[in-house]
Structures are given as C-alpha cells and as structure tokens.
Design an enzyme around this catalytic site. Structure first.
Site, PDB file in Angstrom:
ATOM      1  N   LEU A   1       0.847  -1.178   0.000  1.00 22.85           N
ATOM      2  CA  LEU A   1       0.000   0.000   0.000  1.00 22.85           C
ATOM      3  C   LEU A   1       0.884   1.229   0.000  1.00 22.85           C
ATOM      4  O   LEU A   1       1.805   1.340   0.813  1.00 22.85           O
ATOM      5  CB  LEU A   1      -0.907   0.009   1.239  1.00 22.85           C
ATOM      6  CG  LEU A   1      -1.721  -1.267   1.500  1.00 22.85           C
ATOM      7  CD1 LEU A   1      -2.556  -1.112   2.763  1.00 22.85           C
ATOM      8  CD2 LEU A   1      -2.598  -1.633   0.305  1.00 22.85           C
ATOM      9  N   CYS A   2       0.651   2.120  -0.940  1.00 18.42           N
ATOM     10  CA  CYS A   2       1.407   3.365  -1.019  1.00 18.42           C
ATOM     11  C   CYS A   2       2.914   3.070  -1.134  1.00 18.42           C
ATOM     12  O   CYS A   2       3.330   2.295  -1.987  1.00 18.42           O
ATOM     13  CB  CYS A   2       1.083   4.231   0.196  1.00 18.42           C
ATOM     14  SG  CYS A   2       1.622   5.950   0.053  1.00 18.42           S
ATOM     15  N   THR A   3       3.732   3.651  -0.260  1.00 17.32           N
ATOM     16  CA  THR A   3       5.175   3.494  -0.368  1.00 17.32           C
ATOM     17  C   THR A   3       5.680   2.138   0.112  1.00 17.32           C
ATOM     18  O   THR A   3       6.892   1.898   0.114  1.00 17.32           O
ATOM     19  CB  THR A   3       5.884   4.609   0.423  1.00 17.32           C
ATOM     20  OG1 THR A   3       5.341   4.667   1.742  1.00 17.32           O
ATOM     21  CG2 THR A   3       5.688   5.952  -0.262  1.00 17.32           C
TER      22      THR A   3
END
Length: 334
Positions: free
Chosen positions: A101-103
């Site tokens: 998720l995300c970074t």
C-alpha cells in the site's frame, strides 16, 4: 486466501495501516463466514505516528500467511529495514500473495519482487522508485497494479481500492460491494480480469452528476440514451459529456455500458438467472450482445465468470449486497 498478515515496522503510515485493519481485521463474519484470519506481524512493538502498536507475531509468521500486506512508511529516503525485506521475500517464496500500500512498494522492490514487473506507488515518490529500482516499470498514473501474486497500490485512498480488490478476488464482487457500503465508500468498479485502473475512488455527492448516477443505476434494464441522461440532469448533451469526462474520465455511453457489465457480474454471482434473463435485466437486449461486451470488458465470457466467482455453496447475502457502485472521479491525490 484465508490468512492475512500485515507487516509492520517503525514509521509506518497510519492511514494505510488503518485501512488494511478495517477491511481484513474487523469481524465481518455476519457478511461472509469464514472471514479472514488476521495478524499483525512485526519485530517488536512499533511506533506508528503517535501510537505504539504491539504485533501479534514476529515477522517470521509472514511465511505462514496466504496474503501479506505491506503498508507504506513516511521516510522513503531511507532503505527499508533488512529484516522486513527478507521476511517479505521469504513469504513470497513460500507462496504468499504480497500486496503493498502506497510506499510499501519500496519494500517489495527491495525484495526483488517487482523486478521486470509493472508497479505503482504514491505519485510523489514514483520518480524515486524508478531511480532506485530501474528494473521496475513504474507507472505513476494508475491506481493499482495486479500482477497476480504481487500487487502494488498508489497512495492514500488507493490503498482502499486495492484492499477491496483483494476482497473481490477472494469473495466476489457482491461481497466486496457489501464491505464497501459498510465503509461508506463506493466499491472499486474495475474488477474481474482488468489489471490496471486509471481513476481513483469518488467522493459521493460533490459533483454535478451526483443525483444522476443513482437515477441511472435504478434503470439499467431500460434502453437509456445520452439525451435521456442529459434531460434528467437538466443540461445539454454537450455539457453532460463534459461533466462525465471530468468526473468519470469517460463518456456517458461508456460509463453506462460499464454499469451494465458490473450489474451483470453481480447477477451472475448472486442469482440463477440465465444469460438471456441477465441480458434483459441489464439492458443489454440479447445474450449475444451481453456475451460480446462482457468478454471484451472482463476478459472471460459470462458462463466462465459465473463458474469462477459463484461456488456451489455461497453464503447468504444481505439486501445491500446487490447495491451498485458509483463511478470514480479523476481529480484529487491518490
């Protein structure tokens, strides 16, 4: 995919962490039973924003999970912890489906799981991901990428889209829709065989078409035209097309076709209706027309989709499971 393990370390982003816990860690057996066995896995108590989080298991537990989720963390300028990278790599080698998720994509990239694959992360960090991992094809313009056993999402709200996508893969679109309604977010529309999604989740009620969408979704069995939609919206066909492009990223007719296909997916999963009956219920007219558009959009014919997403024994669904989704908007940060 019954066991979901969330890999946590110091500095994780609390929003993405919370979204994953809300989807996979809540007791949703009243919707579908069994639900996921959920575990927080980390080296020790970790700091997430202002909060301390105590994991249920160590990182070695990731190898026992069916799905491993890696949230993002704030300091992407630093290499991710070696013990986390090694644990995620070991989990994938043991057969786990791994999603970031995300970074969190930086962890997957450091583990070598994104080499030769397409991936995404928060738009503000896509250049850095490309620079540090040139063997990864980084796409900054998509919401998430599904490579089968390896998945990545863009930032913030896109994490919810990927979580709901995983639910859809495991339990079907009707259950994913029910979970989305519980969370008061629209379910992600681009499912089935579609890997790449180019528009984020909409915020309901903040655009000129907010009242039109529910009206259309209640009349999918009818032969609606662009003029019908424009008349209901109280605007010209030209203005309607402009608003549709701004809000959904597509044309009124393409959006309408997508809604018909998504409704057909739900009926294939939740009813015993024939393809002919579903074609009528979705406004497609004939089974031949439905089959052609369905196969082109989803990637498989309706009968094959039903066999995949409708097991012989399925849990009873609440009435809200048959709700239909609103379209995505194209503005706002991912």
């Amino acid at each position: 995919m019954t066991t979901v393990a969330l890999a946590i370390t110091d500095g994780m982003l609390h929003l993405e962490l919370s979204l994953a816990i809300e989807v996979f860690g809540a007791d949703l057996t009243h919707i579908v039973d069994p639900w996921y066995d959920f575990a927080l896995c980390g080296p020790s108590a970790v700091q997430v924003g202002r909060f301390r989080v105590d994991p249920d298991h160590g990182l070695d537990y990731l190898r026992r999970a069916d799905t491993v989720i890696v949230p993002g963390w704030a300091d992407v300028d630093q290499d991710p912890p070696v013990e986390l990278v090694d644990a995620v790599r070991a989990a994938h080698e043991a057969g786990a489906r791994v999603a970031s998720l995300c970074t969190g994509a930086f962890v997957l990239a450091a583990a070598g799981l994104l080499d030769g694959r397409r991936a995404t992360t928060h738009w503000a960090h896509t250049d850095e991901l490309s620079r540090r991992h040139p063997q990864v094809t980084v796409d900054p313009d998509i919401l998430y990428v599904d490579n089968g056993s390896v998945l990545t999402s863009a930032g913030k709200a896109a994490a919810m889209d990927l979580c709901l996508h995983l639910v859809r893969l495991d339990h079907g679109s009707a259950i994913a829709n029910t979970i989305a309604r519980r969370l008061v977010v629209p379910p992600h529309r681009e499912g089935g065989q579609a890997q790449f999604v180019t528009t984020p989740v909409p915020a309901p009620g903040n655009h000129p078409l907010a009242d039109l969408f529910p009206w259309v979704l209640q009349r999918l069995d009818r032969a609606l035209t662009v003029e019908d939609l424009a008349r209901q919206a109280g605007m010209s066909s030209r203005h309607l097309a402009r608003h549709f492009k701004s809000v959904t990223g597509t044309t009124p007719l393409q959006w309408l076709l997508t809604q018909r296909i998504r409704h057909a997916q739900e009926l294939l999963e939740t009813s015993d209706d024939t393809v002919d009956t579903i074609a009528t219920s979705t406004g497609m007219g004939t089974a031949t027309t439905l089959r052609r558009h369905f196969a082109r959009t989803v990637g498989v014919p309706p009968d094959a989709y039903r066999r995949t997403f409708r097991p012989r024994t399925r849990p009873a669904l609440p009435a809200s499971a048959n709700s239909r989704s609103l379209p995505p908007r194209t503005t706002g940060a991912r």
